[in-house]
Design a protein around this motif. Structure first.
Motif, short mmCIF file in Angstrom:
data_model
loop_
_atom_site.label_atom_id
_atom_site.label_comp_id
_atom_site.label_asym_id
_atom_site.label_seq_id
_atom_site.Cartn_x
_atom_site.Cartn_y
_atom_site.Cartn_z
N LYS A 1 7.03 -16.80 -22.21
CA LYS A 1 7.35 -15.51 -22.82
C LYS A 1 6.07 -14.83 -23.34
O LYS A 1 5.89 -13.62 -23.17
CB LYS A 1 8.37 -15.69 -23.94
N LEU A 2 5.20 -15.61 -23.95
CA LEU A 2 3.92 -15.09 -24.43
C LEU A 2 3.08 -14.55 -23.27
O LEU A 2 2.52 -13.46 -23.36
CB LEU A 2 3.15 -16.19 -25.17
N ASP B 1 4.15 -13.48 -20.36
CA ASP B 1 4.80 -12.26 -19.87
C ASP B 1 4.45 -11.07 -20.74
O ASP B 1 4.16 -9.98 -20.24
CB ASP B 1 6.32 -12.44 -19.81
N GLU B 2 4.47 -11.26 -22.06
CA GLU B 2 4.14 -10.17 -22.98
C GLU B 2 2.67 -9.77 -22.85
O GLU B 2 2.33 -8.59 -22.93
CB GLU B 2 4.45 -10.56 -24.42
N ASN C 1 2.44 -7.61 -19.78
CA ASN C 1 2.96 -6.26 -20.06
C ASN C 1 1.97 -5.45 -20.88
O ASN C 1 1.75 -4.27 -20.62
CB ASN C 1 4.31 -6.34 -20.78
N TRP C 2 1.38 -6.07 -21.89
CA TRP C 2 0.42 -5.36 -22.72
C TRP C 2 -0.83 -5.00 -21.90
O TRP C 2 -1.38 -3.92 -22.04
CB TRP C 2 0.02 -6.20 -23.94
#
Length: 102
Positions: A83-84, A86-87, A90-91
């Motif tokens: 999840k980290l 993926d974020e 995205n950032w």
């Protein structure tokens, strides 16, 4: 703040995140990881793999074969970073649009 610092120490540096990302696609041998990450030297890859293993992000499995084969894989703790990652992706896309392309 101490917990954040602990987390950052595990993933800091130029190569650890790319190594973790390479292993999200499955178990790999040393040479396979090195091919996935452009410009990393064998010495640096070896050091970073040892650090990630010490922090229980990856496992190193030695197979008794000829020649000896070593395989690296993410641990459940390493997989929990998905999840980290993926974020961060995205950032990074957002950053590129806002800063780099303007």
């Amino acid at each position: 703040m101490l917990v954040t610092r602990d987390a950052l120490e595990v993933i800091q540096g130029k190569w650890r995140i790319p190594i973790i990302i390479a292993l999200t696609f499955g178990n790999k041998r040393f040479g396979e990881i090195q091919r996935d990450i452009v410009d990393i030297s064998p010495k640096m890859l070896s050091q970073e793999l040892k650090a990630l293993e010490e922090n229980k992000i990856i496992t190193r499995t030695l197979y008794d074969s000829m020649p000896v084969m070593v395989e690296y894989a993410l641990t459940p703790l390493g997989k929990s970073m998905q999840k980290l990652l993926d974020e961060m992706l995205n950032w990074g896309v957002h950053f590129r649009k806002e800063i780099v392309e303007n």
